[in-house]
Write a protein that holds these residues in place. Structure first.
Motif, PDB file in Angstrom:
ATOM      1  N   GLU A 230       6.737  11.057  36.797  1.00 15.32           N
ATOM      2  CA  GLU A 230       6.203  12.173  37.628  1.00 15.32           C
ATOM      3  C   GLU A 230       5.733  13.462  36.801  1.00 15.32           C
ATOM      4  N   ILE A 231       4.927  14.326  37.501  1.00 18.95           N
ATOM      5  CA  ILE A 231       4.923  15.751  36.800  1.00 18.95           C
ATOM      6  C   ILE A 231       5.461  16.708  37.507  1.00 18.95           C
ATOM      7  N   PRO A 232       6.785  17.087  37.303  1.00 17.55           N
ATOM      8  CA  PRO A 232       7.628  17.976  38.061  1.00 17.55           C
ATOM      9  C   PRO A 232       7.314  19.250  38.318  1.00 17.55           C
ATOM     10  N   GLN A 233       6.400  19.916  37.371  1.00 20.77           N
ATOM     11  CA  GLN A 233       6.338  21.488  37.547  1.00 20.77           C
ATOM     12  C   GLN A 233       5.070  21.851  38.470  1.00 20.77           C
ATOM     13  N   PRO A 234       5.125  23.020  39.271  1.00 22.23           N
ATOM     14  CA  PRO A 234       4.096  23.424  40.000  1.00 22.23           C
ATOM     15  C   PRO A 234       2.614  23.410  39.401  1.00 22.23           C
ATOM     16  N   GLN A 235       1.461  23.096  40.044  1.00 21.06           N
ATOM     17  CA  GLN A 235       0.429  23.208  39.033  1.00 21.06           C
ATOM     18  C   GLN A 235      -0.413  24.390  39.414  1.00 21.06           C
ATOM     19  N   VAL A 236      -0.920  25.151  38.700  1.00 21.90           N
ATOM     20  CA  VAL A 236      -1.828  26.270  38.537  1.00 21.90           C
ATOM     21  C   VAL A 236      -2.963  26.270  38.100  1.00 21.90           C
ATOM     22  N   PRO A 237      -4.150  26.848  38.371  1.00 20.56           N
ATOM     23  CA  PRO A 237      -5.453  26.803  37.947  1.00 20.56           C
ATOM     24  C   PRO A 237      -5.699  27.580  36.573  1.00 20.56           C
TER      25      PRO A 237
END
Length: 627
Positions: A230-237
């Motif tokens: 998984e990719i655990p961190q919140p994603q930002v632009p």
């Protein structure tokens, strides 16, 4: 018990220490500051075209970088996706605070590995440069060891330059390493000064993001590591902005104040990551330059301006930044700077990255003239695992140019050398059709087994994925397509008229069959969409189409490779007196004496060494072995 010491806690040092410990060797990572392990001094990102290929390769061999960026990445994108499987590359923006923390935590909990804070001042041998005894520290203590991997980054006689100001430092806020640099030069190693740089960091609140172009990440994000779930961190632009005519005017007006153009820098900078001053001077016809506005962390408010590397004075940097749309009220938290440092000619290295004249010593990273976290990490992994294999009396792992971008990089360095910071590009690989990053796990499985850094479970995961791909290919070869079959209906909808039956694999070779049509066909196969760890149907479909459509080109490339491999297996004896050979031109003799190739394959890749010269050299070697 034998010991390995790794000098330096950057990306090369992390990989060298990590792989050595995972291979079961007692290892110590020595760094000036334990809190700065895994620090991203420049752009806080991992991967890209060519670079992302190497990250997936080192992950396939048991490296750490892919897992670390998956755990801490906040913006993932696949670059070059429309240009095909062979050259597309993953890239991710890291949360640099979390990355550094994750790197230290990984190393601290790794069996066989100890961390030690201190500055290395000298490498000690029992006699001359033979019989390695250990590494001496600034406090006078000695770390005993039997092999040492030097991953010093920009710290060897490092000097930061901002305008006319010069600061002796390895990077901002940390001292340079002068004692070790002086010892290596005193031992007769050829060195040169190289230069790199970084961009200013800004306060997020001082930027008007409404005026910037939004650059969203991929949804969903695709992990780097073959073993991440998984990719655990919140994603930002991220965002994009372009320089203006005002930006150019400010740069040109203040060029004499730049460290680079004011005559204060002697080192050679990276060709493929030029400063903003270089961009305007060397590309005068280009009206504007793209700047990437990237967050450094979810835990801080700092923003990095990728593409605005500079050595201008701070007041000029502020004017430059405020000339960008949306940056009228921008505030600089940390100014950009250039940094010069000592590197050593990689032609002095063997193919396993050990130093020819220094027993038990390996170099990795910027000390070898490269630039970039990924290039450093790849060398660190190879140097670390080869140091362990040397201590165990095993043959080194030397990756071929047809096996991995890591092999291309090392072969370029030790065969051709570099007179400027070396950066990996897909164009450097002549066999890139076979080096797609998404099959690095399968491509390097044999090497991974030999190295022994992957767990039994990780190897089983790769083997299961390979097995499923082979079964899928067999299904496509066996499935028969006719006009009246469900496959035929899909083909007809795509505009294909089938006058005769054919295998599904042959149908999928047709360019009419795009991703949607291929998915429709594959859905009819038993087990295609069955969930499996590490199995992404969309990516596996792309790999299947790539494999089917490029098979003729791959076969032709394989035939050419056979001839190249023959030369690579012919070793040039270490005591072979090249300078006394008859029939070779003076130029060829000089280049062979300088580069000291270990195989005929290496000799053939030295610029100026002709095929005829290699053939004659082969004859001389053959005759000498018969005497």
């Amino acid at each position: 018990m034998k010991q390995v010491v790794v000098i330096g806690g950057g990306h090369a040092g992390i990989e060298a220490a990590h792989i050595a410990a995972r291979m079961g060797m007692a290892t110590t990572l020595l760094t000036m500051n334990l809190d700065q392990i895994g620090q991203m001094s420049c752009n806080p990102s991992i991967g890209g075209v060519g670079k992302g290929h190497m990250v997936r390769e080192l992950d396939a061999l048991g490296g750490a970088m892919g897992r670390l960026i998956d755990a801490t990445g906040i913006h993932f994108r696949i670059l070059n996706e429309s240009r095909g499987v062979a050259v597309r590359g993953p890239r991710a923006q890291a949360d640099k605070v979390k990355y550094r923390s994750a790197a230290r935590r990984l190393l601290e909990h790794l069996p066989n590995l100890k961390l030690r804070q201190g500055m290395a001042t000298a490498i000690l041998w029992a006699g001359g440069t033979r019989g390695l005894r250990g590494v001496e520290l600034l406090d006078g203590s000695v770390l005993p060891c039997d092999a040492v991997v030097v991953t010093s980054g920009t710290f060897l006689n490092g000097r930061i330059l901002i305008g006319e100001r010069r600061l002796e430092a390895g990077r901002a806020g940390e001292p340079a390493s002068t004692h070790l640099a002086d010892q290596l030069k005193a031992l007769g190693l050829r060195n040169r000064r190289l230069k790199t740089g970084t961009s200013p960091r800004l306060a997020r609140a001082s930027i008007d993001f409404s005026r910037l172009e939004v650059q969203p990440g991929d949804d969903p994000p695709r992990p780097f590591s073959f073993f991440s779930r998984e990719i655990p961190q919140p994603q930002v632009p991220c965002h994009i902005v372009h320089t203006t005519a005002e930006t150019e005017a400010i740069v040109r007006e203040n060029l004499p104040k730049s460290s680079l153009y004011g005559g204060h820098i002697e080192g050679v900078g990276p060709r493929y990551c030029p400063s903003i001053e270089d961009k305007f001077v060397k590309f005068p016809d280009k009206g504007r330059h793209q700047i990437f506005v990237e967050p450094e962390s979810l835990e801080t408010e700092e923003i990095y301006l990728a593409g605005l590397s500079t050595s201008m004075p701070p007041d000029v940097q502020l004017r430059m930044v405020r000339s960008l749309p949306g940056f009228k009220g921008a505030e600089i938290l940390r100014p950009g700077y250039a940094i010069e440092y000592d590197s050593f000619d990689p032609l002095q290295l063997r193919r396993d990255l050990s130093v020819e004249s220094l027993e038990g010593v390996w170099f990795a990273g910027q000390i070898n003239g490269t630039t970039g976290y990924e290039e450093a990490a790849g060398q660190g992994l190879l140097a670390g695992l080869n140091a362990v294999r040397w201590l165990r009396g095993q043959e080194p792992v030397v990756l071929g140019r047809d096996q991995a971008y890591l092999g291309v990089m090392v072969d370029d360095l030790v065969t051709k050398g570099t007179d400027e910071p070396y950066r990996m590009l897909t164009a450097r690989a002549e066999h890139r059709l076979g080096l797609a990053c998404d099959v690095a796990d399968a491509r390097l499985l044999g090497v991974a087994r030999e190295v022994g850094a992957l767990t039994v479970g990780e190897l089983a995961l790769v083997e299961a994925r390979i097995d499923r791909r082979e079964r899928l290919r067999a299904q496509c070869d066996a499935a028969w397509v006719t006009q009246t079959s469900p496959f035929g209906s899909i083909a007809a909808a795509a505009g294909l008229r089938l006058d005769a039956g054919l295998a599904l694999s042959d149908l999928l070779r047709r360019q009419h069959m795009g991703p949607a049509e291929a998915d429709a066909c594959l859905t009819l196969l038993a087990g295609w969409a069955e969930p499996q760890a590490g199995w992404n149907p969309a990516w596996e479909r792309d790999l299947l189409l790539f494999d089917l459509r490029y098979a003729p080109y791959r076969e032709r490339e394989a035939r050419l490779l056979e001839g190249h491999r023959a030369w690579d297996h012919v070793r040039i004896p270490a005591d072979f007196r090249i300078e006394h050979l008859h029939g070779l031109s003076k130029e060829v003799l000089e280049k062979l004496a300088l580069h000291r190739p270990e195989t005929l394959g290496q000799a053939s890749r030295i610029p100026g060494v002709t095929p005829a010269a290699v053939t004659l050299l082969h004859l001389h070697i053959h005759r000498s072995q018969r005497i």
